[in-house]
Motif scaffolding. Structure first.
Motif, PDB file in Angstrom:
ATOM      1  N   ASN A  57       0.831  -1.205   0.000  1.00  0.00           N
ATOM      2  CA  ASN A  57       0.000   0.000   0.000  1.00  0.00           C
ATOM      3  C   ASN A  57       0.861   1.247   0.000  1.00  0.00           C
ATOM      4  OD1 ASN A  57      -1.733  -1.988   2.199  1.00  0.00           O
ATOM      5  ND2 ASN A  57      -2.585  -1.410   0.242  1.00  0.00           N
ATOM      6  N   LEU A  58       1.944   1.198   0.795  1.00  0.00           N
ATOM      7  CA  LEU A  58       2.830   2.362   0.879  1.00  0.00           C
ATOM      8  C   LEU A  58       3.382   2.697  -0.501  1.00  0.00           C
ATOM      9  CD1 LEU A  58       4.300   4.351   2.760  1.00  0.00           C
ATOM     10  CD2 LEU A  58       6.182   2.747   2.807  1.00  0.00           C
ATOM     11  N   LEU A  59       3.804   1.642  -1.243  1.00  0.00           N
ATOM     12  CA  LEU A  59       4.381   1.904  -2.560  1.00  0.00           C
ATOM     13  C   LEU A  59       3.337   2.372  -3.554  1.00  0.00           C
ATOM     14  CD1 LEU A  59       7.168  -0.676  -2.632  1.00  0.00           C
ATOM     15  CD2 LEU A  59       7.366   1.666  -3.367  1.00  0.00           C
ATOM     16  N   GLY A  77       1.526   6.835  -6.753  1.00  0.00           N
ATOM     17  CA  GLY A  77       0.532   7.848  -7.081  1.00  0.00           C
ATOM     18  C   GLY A  77       1.075   9.248  -6.908  1.00  0.00           C
ATOM     19  N   ALA A  78       1.817   9.443  -5.805  1.00  0.00           N
ATOM     20  CA  ALA A  78       2.388  10.771  -5.553  1.00  0.00           C
ATOM     21  C   ALA A  78       3.401  11.133  -6.635  1.00  0.00           C
ATOM     22  CB  ALA A  78       3.059  10.791  -4.178  1.00  0.00           C
ATOM     23  N   LEU A  79       4.203  10.143  -7.072  1.00  0.00           N
ATOM     24  CA  LEU A  79       5.209  10.420  -8.101  1.00  0.00           C
ATOM     25  C   LEU A  79       4.555  10.790  -9.429  1.00  0.00           C
ATOM     26  CD1 LEU A  79       7.988   7.745  -7.524  1.00  0.00           C
ATOM     27  CD2 LEU A  79       8.160  10.208  -7.287  1.00  0.00           C
ATOM     28  N   ILE A  80       3.465  10.074  -9.773  1.00  0.00           N
ATOM     29  CA  ILE A  80       2.785  10.386 -11.031  1.00  0.00           C
ATOM     30  C   ILE A  80       2.221  11.804 -10.975  1.00  0.00           C
ATOM     31  CG2 ILE A  80       0.912   9.736 -12.570  1.00  0.00           C
ATOM     32  CD1 ILE A  80       1.155   6.905 -11.305  1.00  0.00           C
ATOM     33  N   PHE A  88       0.099   4.328 -16.027  1.00  0.00           N
ATOM     34  CA  PHE A  88       1.124   4.880 -15.152  1.00  0.00           C
ATOM     35  C   PHE A  88       1.143   4.211 -13.788  1.00  0.00           C
ATOM     36  CE2 PHE A  88       1.756   7.900 -18.386  1.00  0.00           C
ATOM     37  CZ  PHE A  88       3.096   8.161 -18.269  1.00  0.00           C
ATOM     38  N   PHE A  89      -0.010   3.761 -13.333  1.00  0.00           N
ATOM     39  CA  PHE A  89      -0.031   3.024 -12.073  1.00  0.00           C
ATOM     40  C   PHE A  89       0.806   1.745 -12.194  1.00  0.00           C
ATOM     41  CE2 PHE A  89      -2.223   0.134  -9.027  1.00  0.00           C
ATOM     42  CZ  PHE A  89      -1.930   0.854  -7.885  1.00  0.00           C
ATOM     43  N   ILE A  90       0.626   1.027 -13.305  1.00  0.00           N
ATOM     44  CA  ILE A  90       1.363  -0.224 -13.497  1.00  0.00           C
ATOM     45  C   ILE A  90       2.827   0.053 -13.762  1.00  0.00           C
ATOM     46  CG2 ILE A  90       1.583  -2.242 -14.982  1.00  0.00           C
ATOM     47  CD1 ILE A  90      -1.458  -2.044 -15.364  1.00  0.00           C
ATOM     48  N   LEU A  91       3.096   1.071 -14.609  1.00  0.00           N
ATOM     49  CA  LEU A  91       4.490   1.379 -14.952  1.00  0.00           C
ATOM     50  C   LEU A  91       5.283   1.747 -13.703  1.00  0.00           C
ATOM     51  CD1 LEU A  91       6.591   1.903 -17.223  1.00  0.00           C
ATOM     52  CD2 LEU A  91       5.898   4.263 -17.144  1.00  0.00           C
ATOM     53  N   LEU A 129       8.445  -0.194 -12.040  1.00  0.00           N
ATOM     54  CA  LEU A 129       9.757   0.447 -11.941  1.00  0.00           C
ATOM     55  C   LEU A 129      10.199   0.612 -10.493  1.00  0.00           C
ATOM     56  CD1 LEU A 129       9.581   3.156 -14.737  1.00  0.00           C
ATOM     57  CD2 LEU A 129      10.809   1.011 -14.763  1.00  0.00           C
ATOM     58  N   LEU A 130       9.258   0.981  -9.612  1.00  0.00           N
ATOM     59  CA  LEU A 130       9.624   1.131  -8.203  1.00  0.00           C
ATOM     60  C   LEU A 130      10.059  -0.210  -7.628  1.00  0.00           C
ATOM     61  CD1 LEU A 130       6.873   3.485  -6.754  1.00  0.00           C
ATOM     62  CD2 LEU A 130       9.290   3.956  -6.932  1.00  0.00           C
ATOM     63  N   GLY A 131       9.467  -1.294  -8.142  1.00  0.00           N
ATOM     64  CA  GLY A 131       9.828  -2.615  -7.643  1.00  0.00           C
ATOM     65  C   GLY A 131      11.246  -3.009  -7.981  1.00  0.00           C
TER      66      GLY A 131
END
Lengths: 256, 74
Positions: free
Chosen positions: A38-40, A45-48, A101-104, A108-110
């Motif tokens: 959830n945190l990620l 979302g914040a990054l987008i 963008f949610f999936i991308l 990428l964060l992963g």
């Protein structure tokens, strides 16, 4: 192994341990089951939002790097949506943009070390896929009404074949969310498990002494190459998810 | 048969599916090279399609790989 050599416990491969959820943010997070997944999602979302907000703010005619990134991503999805769905598909643009963008960003964060890929959980990908398929069905029903069911029997097919064609079409329609969710989930899990497996090889090699240190370069190099490949896969899978959503939406709007 | 040996054998058998995926990806890129060679100006459009086909085919490989991992690690 020769006798007298010190025995080293071979590290066991715990490839699936990295996908375990645990709560974050101390007791507050624990009380509401706020996990690192959830945190990620919140971070993504914040990054987008930050990319779009700070990218759109300068409004320069010759865009800087950030503005170019924001404009390019907007253009990319916009042209994809209008190409795939057609002119009336533009009202689905916000949905596809958000999905992509949610999936991308999840993928990428992963890839950051010690991070977590929320798209590697079937619960997340399946909810996204079910969202897509429910939307497609609702859109199709609202545009075409009961004509929607003619989708399961293509025009011009012999009526005698209906008992075969209709079940096959229904099954293929219902298997869309399954394949959509499992594709993304399997890609992410397989990639991250491979990282873990080769990293464990590295530790195993290094346990074998001086020669092992040289041998450990192999898996390390492989892991570096794999990281590049996973960057490609992260973008590609987000693209594939978005494109397939567009294709399904095209079917819903035009019925074949 | 030993439990571990059966697991290893099962994982090995599960990835036989990759043979088909190899043929499929080879097919996709041979068709891509063919069409770009015939009509270089179509490259941009055809390339996107090729990559899409590659990703869809590669997903099949990953299903098999995932089954192998599940057999090995769970």
């Amino acid at each position: 192994m020769a006798a007298g050599q010190p025995t080293i416990d071979a590290p066991t491969i715990d490839a699936l341990g990295q996908f375990k959820l645990h709560t974050v943010l101390g007791p507050i997070g624990a009380s509401v089951n706020f996990t690192q997944s959830n945190l990620l999602m919140v971070v993504a979302g914040a990054l987008i939002l930050a990319l779009l907000y700070f990218g759109a703010r300068p409004r320069a005619i010759v865009p800087g790097r950030l503005q170019a990134a924001a404009e390019l991503s907007y253009d990319f999805i916009y042209s994809m949506v209008s190409e795939q769905i057609g002119h009336e598909g533009r009202r689905f643009f916000p949905f596809v943009f958000t999905l992509f963008f949610f999936i991308l960003f999840g993928n990428l964060l992963g890839l950051l070390p010690f991070s977590f890929t929320y798209t590697s959980h079937i619960a997340v990908t399946a909810s996204l896929a079910i969202l897509v398929i429910v939307l497609v069905t609702v859109v199709s029903l609202s545009i075409h009404g009961l004509h929607f069911f003619s989708y399961f029997f293509p025009k011009g097919a012999p009526v005698l074949l209906a008992p075969i064609i209709v079940p096959v079409e229904i099954i293929s329609y219902l298997s869309r969310p399954v394949s959509l969710s499992i594709r993304l989930f399997a890609n992410m899990v397989a990639g991250h498990v491979m990282f873990e497996v080769f990293a464990t090889f590295m530790v195993m090699m290094a346990g074998a002494g001086a020669i092992g240190y040289l041998g450990a370069v192999g898996p390390l190099a492989l892991n570096v190459v794999l990281m590049g490949f996973e960057l490609l896969v992260a973008a590609l899978q987000a693209y594939v998810f978005a494109v397939l959503t567009c294709i399904y939406l095209h079917d819903a709007v035009h019925l074949h | 048969m030993d439990h571990e040996a059966a697991k290893a054998l099962g994982a090995g058998i599960a990835v036989i599916a990759l043979a088909g995926v190899g043929v499929g990806i080879g097919n996709i890129f041979s068709a891509l090279v063919n069409s770009v060679a015939r009509n270089p100006s179509a490259r941009d459009q055809v390339f996107g399609l090729g990559i899409l086909g590659f990703a869809l085919t590669e997903a099949v490989a990953l299903f098999a790989l995932l089954i192998a991992f599940l057999i090995l690690f769970t």
